[in-house]
Design a protein around this motif. Sequence first.
Motif, PDB file in Angstrom:
ATOM      1  N   ILE A  84       0.845  -1.190   0.000  1.00 53.27           N
ATOM      2  CA  ILE A  84       0.000   0.000   0.000  1.00 53.27           C
ATOM      3  C   ILE A  84       0.880   1.239   0.000  1.00 53.27           C
ATOM      4  N   LEU A  85       0.592   2.163  -0.919  1.00 53.59           N
ATOM      5  CA  LEU A  85       1.282   3.449  -1.004  1.00 53.59           C
ATOM      6  C   LEU A  85       0.300   4.487  -0.469  1.00 53.59           C
ATOM      7  N   PRO A  86       0.270   4.705   0.859  1.00 52.87           N
ATOM      8  CA  PRO A  86      -0.726   5.595   1.459  1.00 52.87           C
ATOM      9  C   PRO A  86      -0.295   7.058   1.353  1.00 52.87           C
ATOM     10  N   ILE A  87      -1.116   7.868   0.708  1.00 54.69           N
ATOM     11  CA  ILE A  87      -0.824   9.288   0.526  1.00 54.69           C
ATOM     12  C   ILE A  87      -1.729  10.092   1.466  1.00 54.69           C
ATOM     13  N   LEU A  88      -1.097  10.821   2.383  1.00 61.61           N
ATOM     14  CA  LEU A  88      -1.830  11.656   3.336  1.00 61.61           C
ATOM     15  C   LEU A  88      -2.368  12.909   2.644  1.00 61.61           C
ATOM     16  N   ALA A  89      -3.287  13.614   3.292  1.00 61.23           N
ATOM     17  CA  ALA A  89      -3.924  14.803   2.703  1.00 61.23           C
ATOM     18  C   ALA A  89      -2.909  15.870   2.317  1.00 61.23           C
ATOM     19  N   ASP A  90      -1.789  15.956   3.049  1.00 63.13           N
ATOM     20  CA  ASP A  90      -0.771  16.968   2.742  1.00 63.13           C
ATOM     21  C   ASP A  90       0.216  16.515   1.664  1.00 63.13           C
ATOM     22  N   GLY A  91      -0.008  15.335   1.080  1.00 58.25           N
ATOM     23  CA  GLY A  91       0.855  14.826   0.014  1.00 58.25           C
ATOM     24  C   GLY A  91       1.998  13.958   0.507  1.00 58.25           C
ATOM     25  N   ARG A  92       2.200  13.923   1.824  1.00 58.76           N
ATOM     26  CA  ARG A  92       3.245  13.057   2.365  1.00 58.76           C
ATOM     27  C   ARG A  92       2.767  11.607   2.296  1.00 58.76           C
ATOM     28  N   VAL A  93       3.707  10.680   2.383  1.00 55.36           N
ATOM     29  CA  VAL A  93       3.359   9.261   2.357  1.00 55.36           C
ATOM     30  C   VAL A  93       3.609   8.646   3.726  1.00 55.36           C
ATOM     31  N   LEU A  94       2.793   7.664   4.046  1.00 55.36           N
ATOM     32  CA  LEU A  94       2.891   6.958   5.312  1.00 55.36           C
ATOM     33  C   LEU A  94       3.821   5.767   5.139  1.00 55.36           C
TER      34      LEU A  94
ATOM     35  N   PHE B 288       5.589   6.548  10.323  1.00 59.51           N
ATOM     36  CA  PHE B 288       6.004   7.938  10.192  1.00 59.51           C
ATOM     37  C   PHE B 288       5.675   8.387   8.781  1.00 59.51           C
ATOM     38  N   SER B 289       5.764   9.682   8.543  1.00 60.87           N
ATOM     39  CA  SER B 289       5.485  10.181   7.188  1.00 60.87           C
ATOM     40  C   SER B 289       6.704  10.888   6.624  1.00 60.87           C
ATOM     41  N   ALA B 290       6.743  10.926   5.295  1.00 60.03           N
ATOM     42  CA  ALA B 290       7.820  11.612   4.573  1.00 60.03           C
ATOM     43  C   ALA B 290       7.242  12.123   3.263  1.00 60.03           C
ATOM     44  N   SER B 291       7.845  13.163   2.737  1.00 61.82           N
ATOM     45  CA  SER B 291       7.459  13.611   1.402  1.00 61.82           C
ATOM     46  C   SER B 291       8.045  12.637   0.381  1.00 61.82           C
ATOM     47  N   VAL B 292       7.517  12.648  -0.817  1.00 58.67           N
ATOM     48  CA  VAL B 292       8.071  11.780  -1.862  1.00 58.67           C
ATOM     49  C   VAL B 292       9.524  12.141  -2.141  1.00 58.67           C
TER      50      VAL B 292
END
Length: 185
Positions: A49-59, A146-150
Amino acid sequence: MDSHLKESRIDGGVAYDGSFLKVSHDRVTLPNGAVATREYIRHPGAVVILPILADGRVLLERQFRYPLGRVFIEFPAGKIDAGEETLACAKRELQEETGYTATDWQFISTIHNAIAYSDEHLDLFVARGLTAGPAKLDDGEFLDTFSASVPELLEMVRTGKVTDVKTIIGAFWLEKLAAGSWAPG
């Protein structure tokens, strides 16, 4: 077209039957008529799963992987249960591992991550419209999210902080999707 490359099974069987993996040992006829053996792992398949958060960051997740004795950075993923649809598995795994649910799912592609010694395949999905909730980890499963930008994720790939193949391929897919240069196949 590629029939001149085909190997044909003569006989064989299960060399090891574990609770999760099975190892097969077969004799095959090679394209030139010679006989060889093939050992390979049978795997039920998995989802990524490539989960994309509302702010565009990925989980992402940090999880210890015993065979290599260290913590890896990965996208959420999990084994497909017998008779389970891949999308249902992706939804279940996202919620179990991260606590998140998603309203928008998109199949991206299927990859084969170890073609020389396994029949494992992984189906990649992008998940959007995420809502946080409690994780429901399996017994014996421990991980941090955690989250990170692409771009941050791609830098982790470039510098070797991310070496997991499914996560690397997922990162490249996200980069291409964001640029509009690739569309799901």
